[in-house]
Scaffold this motif. Structure first.
Motif, mmCIF file in Angstrom:
data_model
loop_
_atom_site.group_PDB
_atom_site.id
_atom_site.type_symbol
_atom_site.label_atom_id
_atom_site.label_comp_id
_atom_site.label_asym_id
_atom_site.label_seq_id
_atom_site.Cartn_x
_atom_site.Cartn_y
_atom_site.Cartn_z
ATOM 1 N N TYR A 112 -70.128 11.147 -1.304
ATOM 2 C CA TYR A 112 -68.800 11.808 -1.801
ATOM 3 C C TYR A 112 -67.618 10.791 -2.095
ATOM 4 O O TYR A 112 -67.005 10.711 -3.000
ATOM 5 C CB TYR A 112 -68.166 13.028 -0.613
ATOM 6 N N LEU A 113 -67.190 10.064 -1.005
ATOM 7 C CA LEU A 113 -66.265 9.019 -0.930
ATOM 8 C C LEU A 113 -66.524 7.773 -1.843
ATOM 9 O O LEU A 113 -65.646 7.541 -2.588
ATOM 10 C CB LEU A 113 -66.006 8.328 0.515
ATOM 11 N N LEU A 114 -67.803 7.341 -1.892
ATOM 12 C CA LEU A 114 -68.118 6.409 -2.827
ATOM 13 C C LEU A 114 -67.679 6.644 -4.419
ATOM 14 O O LEU A 114 -67.256 5.940 -5.222
ATOM 15 C CB LEU A 114 -69.587 5.894 -2.856
ATOM 16 N N GLN A 115 -68.294 7.993 -4.924
ATOM 17 C CA GLN A 115 -68.013 8.484 -6.125
ATOM 18 C C GLN A 115 -66.373 8.892 -6.413
ATOM 19 O O GLN A 115 -65.842 8.415 -7.359
ATOM 20 C CB GLN A 115 -68.923 9.728 -6.762
ATOM 21 N N LYS A 116 -65.856 9.316 -5.221
ATOM 22 C CA LYS A 116 -64.513 9.314 -5.300
ATOM 23 C C LYS A 116 -63.844 8.125 -5.642
ATOM 24 O O LYS A 116 -62.672 7.905 -6.304
ATOM 25 C CB LYS A 116 -63.685 10.123 -4.357
ATOM 26 N N PHE A 117 -64.310 7.011 -4.741
ATOM 27 C CA PHE A 117 -63.485 5.651 -5.004
ATOM 28 C C PHE A 117 -63.639 5.295 -6.403
ATOM 29 O O PHE A 117 -62.764 4.861 -7.106
ATOM 30 C CB PHE A 117 -64.209 4.903 -3.976
ATOM 31 N N ALA A 118 -64.707 5.308 -6.924
ATOM 32 C CA ALA A 118 -65.173 5.052 -8.442
ATOM 33 C C ALA A 118 -64.202 5.755 -9.471
ATOM 34 O O ALA A 118 -63.644 5.036 -10.307
ATOM 35 C CB ALA A 118 -66.617 5.100 -8.647
ATOM 36 N N ARG A 119 -64.086 7.022 -9.380
ATOM 37 C CA ARG A 119 -63.507 7.784 -10.288
ATOM 38 C C ARG A 119 -62.176 7.588 -10.135
ATOM 39 O O ARG A 119 -61.395 7.404 -11.116
ATOM 40 C CB ARG A 119 -64.055 9.232 -10.084
ATOM 41 N N SER A 120 -61.639 7.810 -8.950
ATOM 42 C CA SER A 120 -60.156 7.976 -8.717
ATOM 43 C C SER A 120 -59.208 6.615 -8.544
ATOM 44 O O SER A 120 -58.141 6.571 -8.904
ATOM 45 C CB SER A 120 -59.824 8.993 -7.735
ATOM 46 N N ILE A 121 -60.100 5.616 -8.194
ATOM 47 C CA ILE A 121 -59.441 4.329 -8.015
ATOM 48 C C ILE A 121 -59.557 3.458 -8.781
ATOM 49 O O ILE A 121 -58.894 2.852 -9.345
ATOM 50 C CB ILE A 121 -59.582 3.898 -6.204
ATOM 51 N N VAL A 122 -60.803 3.420 -9.080
ATOM 52 C CA VAL A 122 -61.425 2.284 -10.112
ATOM 53 C C VAL A 122 -61.415 2.832 -11.575
ATOM 54 O O VAL A 122 -60.808 2.134 -12.307
ATOM 55 C CB VAL A 122 -62.902 1.815 -9.803
ATOM 56 N N GLY A 123 -61.630 4.130 -11.665
ATOM 57 C CA GLY A 123 -61.529 4.642 -13.156
ATOM 58 C C GLY A 123 -62.669 4.706 -13.924
ATOM 59 O O GLY A 123 -62.642 4.734 -15.092
ATOM 60 N N THR A 124 -63.956 4.785 -13.163
ATOM 61 C CA THR A 124 -65.156 4.738 -13.959
ATOM 62 C C THR A 124 -66.082 5.795 -13.291
ATOM 63 O O THR A 124 -66.051 6.176 -12.113
ATOM 64 C CB THR A 124 -66.128 3.576 -13.807
ATOM 65 N N ALA A 354 -62.441 21.228 -15.443
ATOM 66 C CA ALA A 354 -62.828 20.610 -14.210
ATOM 67 C C ALA A 354 -62.317 19.436 -13.670
ATOM 68 O O ALA A 354 -61.961 19.566 -12.715
ATOM 69 C CB ALA A 354 -64.327 20.378 -14.284
ATOM 70 N N ARG A 355 -61.993 18.312 -14.708
ATOM 71 C CA ARG A 355 -61.507 17.227 -14.511
ATOM 72 C C ARG A 355 -59.945 17.485 -14.081
ATOM 73 O O ARG A 355 -59.509 17.096 -13.135
ATOM 74 C CB ARG A 355 -61.438 16.247 -15.476
ATOM 75 N N ALA A 356 -59.233 18.313 -14.738
ATOM 76 C CA ALA A 356 -57.888 18.590 -14.334
ATOM 77 C C ALA A 356 -57.704 19.167 -13.064
ATOM 78 O O ALA A 356 -56.865 18.720 -12.398
ATOM 79 C CB ALA A 356 -57.110 19.488 -15.297
ATOM 80 N N ALA A 357 -58.645 20.008 -12.586
ATOM 81 C CA ALA A 357 -58.642 20.724 -11.236
ATOM 82 C C ALA A 357 -58.781 19.695 -10.234
ATOM 83 O O ALA A 357 -58.024 19.443 -8.992
ATOM 84 C CB ALA A 357 -59.672 21.800 -11.110
ATOM 85 N N LEU A 358 -59.609 18.773 -10.460
ATOM 86 C CA LEU A 358 -60.074 17.689 -9.455
ATOM 87 C C LEU A 358 -58.995 16.566 -9.581
ATOM 88 O O LEU A 358 -58.435 16.006 -8.471
ATOM 89 C CB LEU A 358 -61.199 17.103 -9.870
ATOM 90 N N GLU A 359 -58.155 16.221 -10.650
ATOM 91 C CA GLU A 359 -57.093 15.426 -10.635
ATOM 92 C C GLU A 359 -56.019 15.932 -9.609
ATOM 93 O O GLU A 359 -55.234 15.157 -9.025
ATOM 94 C CB GLU A 359 -56.698 15.105 -12.136
ATOM 95 N N ARG A 360 -55.991 17.322 -9.795
ATOM 96 C CA ARG A 360 -54.707 17.879 -8.748
ATOM 97 C C ARG A 360 -55.065 17.672 -7.440
ATOM 98 O O ARG A 360 -54.299 17.137 -6.642
ATOM 99 C CB ARG A 360 -54.542 19.452 -9.155
ATOM 100 N N GLN A 361 -56.463 17.612 -7.174
ATOM 101 C CA GLN A 361 -56.902 17.760 -5.718
ATOM 102 C C GLN A 361 -56.768 16.276 -5.378
ATOM 103 O O GLN A 361 -56.331 16.100 -4.293
ATOM 104 C CB GLN A 361 -58.255 18.524 -5.517
ATOM 105 N N TRP A 362 -57.146 15.436 -6.082
ATOM 106 C CA TRP A 362 -57.289 14.055 -5.700
ATOM 107 C C TRP A 362 -56.099 13.078 -6.061
ATOM 108 O O TRP A 362 -55.942 12.041 -5.415
ATOM 109 C CB TRP A 362 -58.416 13.296 -6.611
ATOM 110 N N GLY A 363 -55.071 13.959 -6.878
ATOM 111 C CA GLY A 363 -53.940 13.210 -7.116
ATOM 112 C C GLY A 363 -54.144 11.743 -7.970
ATOM 113 O O GLY A 363 -53.398 10.875 -7.687
ATOM 114 N N ALA A 364 -55.069 11.977 -8.922
ATOM 115 C CA ALA A 364 -55.434 10.836 -9.565
ATOM 116 C C ALA A 364 -55.944 11.124 -11.121
ATOM 117 O O ALA A 364 -56.417 12.220 -11.027
ATOM 118 C CB ALA A 364 -56.248 9.535 -8.981
ATOM 119 N N GLU A 365 -55.681 10.062 -12.094
ATOM 120 C CA GLU A 365 -56.339 10.505 -13.449
ATOM 121 C C GLU A 365 -57.841 10.077 -13.327
ATOM 122 O O GLU A 365 -58.203 9.252 -12.700
ATOM 123 C CB GLU A 365 -55.674 9.618 -14.359
ATOM 124 N N LEU A 366 -58.648 10.965 -14.056
ATOM 125 C CA LEU A 366 -60.117 10.632 -13.969
ATOM 126 C C LEU A 366 -60.689 10.212 -15.216
ATOM 127 O O LEU A 366 -60.202 11.046 -16.424
ATOM 128 C CB LEU A 366 -60.734 12.082 -13.336
#
Ligand code: SF4
Length: 673
Positions: A112-124, A354-366
């Motif tokens: 979970y954390l690795l894919q969150k890192f990739a998507r929300s911090i790196v942007g891929t 779905a992306r928008a809901a996760l963006e709100r939870q994670w506080g980052a653009e996906l």
């Protein structure tokens, strides 16, 4: 001595066991008699997998490569370097120049954390798991047809099945206690249908064994559906209440012909008919297949699901689809989003809501663009500049790709692992991880059972869990991540994924975990899905036209079909087994006769070609040649040559081609120099 209830983390069954500890060491193991998946049984791996923690080869400190050799460093320096290099490469080459791959053995929290890192911090969305290098068609196919990419039943309920159909998978070798469950069900009266090219242990016990030619399953299942239709054995009430596209499916099934199917599959029409009638006339039929690395085309899986829908074998005890994984957490890493095209909970990355809901939870653009698969990344089809590998050793295990070549192209490689693997040798930074028994994390077994593997000993030195490394690098890159424990990560997973919403570490540690969907309304989880057979989600039949012709037929020049797969011997290559003294001895001893591996040939075929057990053979197509040792056995079907995945020379020459259809070969005795 202390005794701790936990779970075996070797294969997808997720057996319950107790670890005995003394003086901060695991000194014993015994099975949980009342665990629903293994009822007091363990296989060889479960008894000994804890030995890995005591291996003298374990990495103990973070390593950084300087001037071509590894040097020990501090955690702080390792995290700072990773954060700086990943940021630099992302800024210079864009987020999609980075990729993140993990092993399907990783915990839910790591994945979970690795894919969150990739998507929300790196942007891929370049995230995938190791099984993604194979033809893993199960997730998308099951989503398309039943809306849930998982086993629909429960291992414990196989005891109540009237009929168990096993498609290909060698249960006794790959998921041993599950194989035992199936054999015990048979002894108690269940009828067993085995289908495949190999006469494995479960096939030997079957009431009906259809030893078909490779990749002819679609013809077989089409013919079985036609028989069920012609005899009026379909479950029309279930079909009307829960299914759609039945008429389209039915009109295509009408074109299947039993005699033609029997001819193509190489089995008698009477046997196909008997299997169809047995499957359709039972009160509950369960269908078991492997989601792992063996080739199953989407149409092969669709044909199996069509049979299940046609006979109403969903939503009742003892029935259903069992999409099995031999990797302990393939289900979990997919559930939590370690897929290039799907977010946690299987929502497509292209789904804006779905992306928008996760963006709100994670506080980052996906990112919205689907990522590259492990296969395309490791085959070098999608060039990347930086790669992060969590507990994954593709150089040793990714059979279809020149993983070493693709990794060498990267400017920066991070590896998290217990050992200096073949892949780790290419890393710029290695982060050593805690082992089984040294961390409290969760896994999701092949029947959707989320369980906690307990921390029962303190790790040596300052070793830390892989999920914690990901948090530290995220913080060094500016993220305000705060996860004091793996339980806190699970708390967030439960917020993000609806079908995990009732899961927490408090309830996971009671009653042997929870099977998802485990929600606030259903906190005890769900043993079999779709219990309401009259309403709810509608399932989709898929019309499958009769295939035009079989890809790759035997010819006079190339009369053998190559079949790639696991065998008992496969495990000798597994990195965990190599570092467990007992398992290494047990599995290596099996290779004494074939130290460099082997290909298996049917006894009668070998006799006809004058090949004796242990002799060197050459395998040829028009374009490629490979050598190996013959292992002569009646287990494999006449006309097939069975290749365990670890036989690298054969694999490198032919495995890629096997994804597109059968590979036909000639086999001959190698001339002695
Ligand atoms: Fe472990 Fe799988 Fe063996 Fe059970 S069957 S003891 S989960 S390896």
């Amino acid at each position: 001595m202390a005794h701790h209830l936990t779970t075996c983390t070797f294969c997808g069954v997720g057996c319950g066991l107790y670890l005995e500890t003394a003086d901060n060491r695991i000194v014993g193991v015994y099975p949980s008699p009342s665990h629903p998946s293994n009822s007091g049984r363990l296989c060889l791996r479960g008894w000994h997998v804890h030995e890995i923690a005591n291996s003298p080869d374990r990495l103990k400190r973070p390593l950084i490569k300087k001037n071509g050799s590894f040097q020990e460093t501090s955690w702080e320096e390792a995290f700072s370097l990773i954060a700086a290099r990943l940021s630099e490469i992302r800024d210079q080459h864009g987020p999609d120049s980075l990729a993140f791959l993990n092993s399907p053995r990783c915990s839910n929290e790591e994945a979970y954390l690795l894919q969150k890192f990739a998507r929300s911090i790196v942007g891929t969305n370049n995230v995938d798991h190791g099984t993604g290098v194979y033809s893993n068609n199960s997730v998308d196919t099951l989503l398309e047809m039943i809306g849930v990419p998982a086993t629909t039943g429960s291992i414990s309920e196989l005891a109540h099945s009237d009929v168990i159909l096993v498609d290909g998978v060698d249960l006794a070798r790959r998921l041993p206690t599950l194989g035992g469950t199936v054999i015990r069900a048979k002894i108690k009266g269940a009828r067993l249908i085995a289908i495949g090219t190999r006469r494995h242990r479960v096939a030997q016990s079957a009431d009906i064994f259809l030893q078909i030619r490779p990749q002819t399953e679609q013809y077989l299942y089409g013919a079985m559906a036609k028989i069920i239709e012609d005899r009026g054995l379909m479950d029309l009430n279930f079909i009307k209440a829960r299914c759609q596209n039945y008429e389209e499916f039915r009109s295509e099934v009408g074109y299947y012909d039993l005699l033609q199917a029997a001819d193509i599959c190489g089995v008698s029409p009477e046997l196909i008919e008997a299997a169809a009638l047995l499957y359709a006339q039972s009160k509950s039929s369960a269908t078991l297949y492997s989601t792992g690395i063996e080739f199953r085309s989407p149409d092969h899986i669709r044909a199996l699901v069509n049979l299940t829908l046609l006979t109403g074998n969903l939503g009742k005890p003892g029935a259903g689809i069992f999409a099995l994984s031999e990797q302990n957490n393939l289900q979990g890493v997919c559930d939590v989003g370690m897929l290039p095209n799907r977010l946690p909970g299987y929502l497509p990355v292209t789904n804006g809501e779905a992306r928008a809901a996760l963006e709100r939870q994670w506080g980052a653009e996906l990112p919205s663009r689907p990522g590259a698969s492990a296969r395309s990344l490791l085959a070098g089809e999608v060039p990347i500049k930086a790669l992060w590998l969590c507990r994954y050793d593709p150089v040793s295990t990714a059979a279809v790709a020149d993983a070493a070549g693709a990794i060498r192209q990267c400017k920066f490689v991070v590896v998290q692992h217990l050992f200096m693997t073949e892949t780790a040798k290419y890393a710029d930074v290695i982060l050593p991880t805690t082992a089984y028994g040294e961390e409290q994390v969760s896994f999701t077994s092949t029947d959707r059972r989320v369980q906690v593997a307990e921390k029962v000993v303190e790790p040596p030195l300052e070793l830390t869990p892989a999920w914690w490394h990901i948090v530290q690098v995220a913080r060094h890159m500016g993220a305000r991540w705060d996860y004091p424990s793996a339980g806190e990560v699970m708390r967030e997973i439960a917020e993000v994924i609806e079908f995990y919403s009732g899961v927490n570490y408090e309830n996971l540690t009671t009653e042997y975990g929870r099977q998802w969907p485990c929600t606030k309304e259903k906190p005890l989880g769900t043993r079999h899905l779709f219990a309401d057979r009259t309403g709810g989600r509608r399932f989709n039949f898929v019309a499958i036209p009769v295939p035009a012709e079989l890809d790759g037929k035997p010819t006079r020049q190339f009369p053998f079909t190559l079949v790639f797969g696991h065998s008992l011997y496969y495990w000798n290559q597994n990195v965990l087994i190599r570092h467990s003294e007992t398992l290494k001895r047990e599995y290596q001893v099996l290779l004494l006769d074939y130290p460099e591996g082997f290909v298996e040939i049917n006894t009668e075929d070998a006799k006809a070609l004058g090949i004796r057990d242990g002799e060197r053979v050459r395998i040829c197509t028009a374009r490629a040649t490979a050598s190996s040792t013959a292992r002569v056995t009646p287990e494999v079907r006449s006309g097939t040559l069975y290749v365990p995945y670890f036989v690298r020379e054969v694999e490198e020459q032919f495995l890629g081609a096997a994804d597109e259809g059968n590979v036909q070969v000639r086999v001959e005795k190698e001339a002695v120099a």
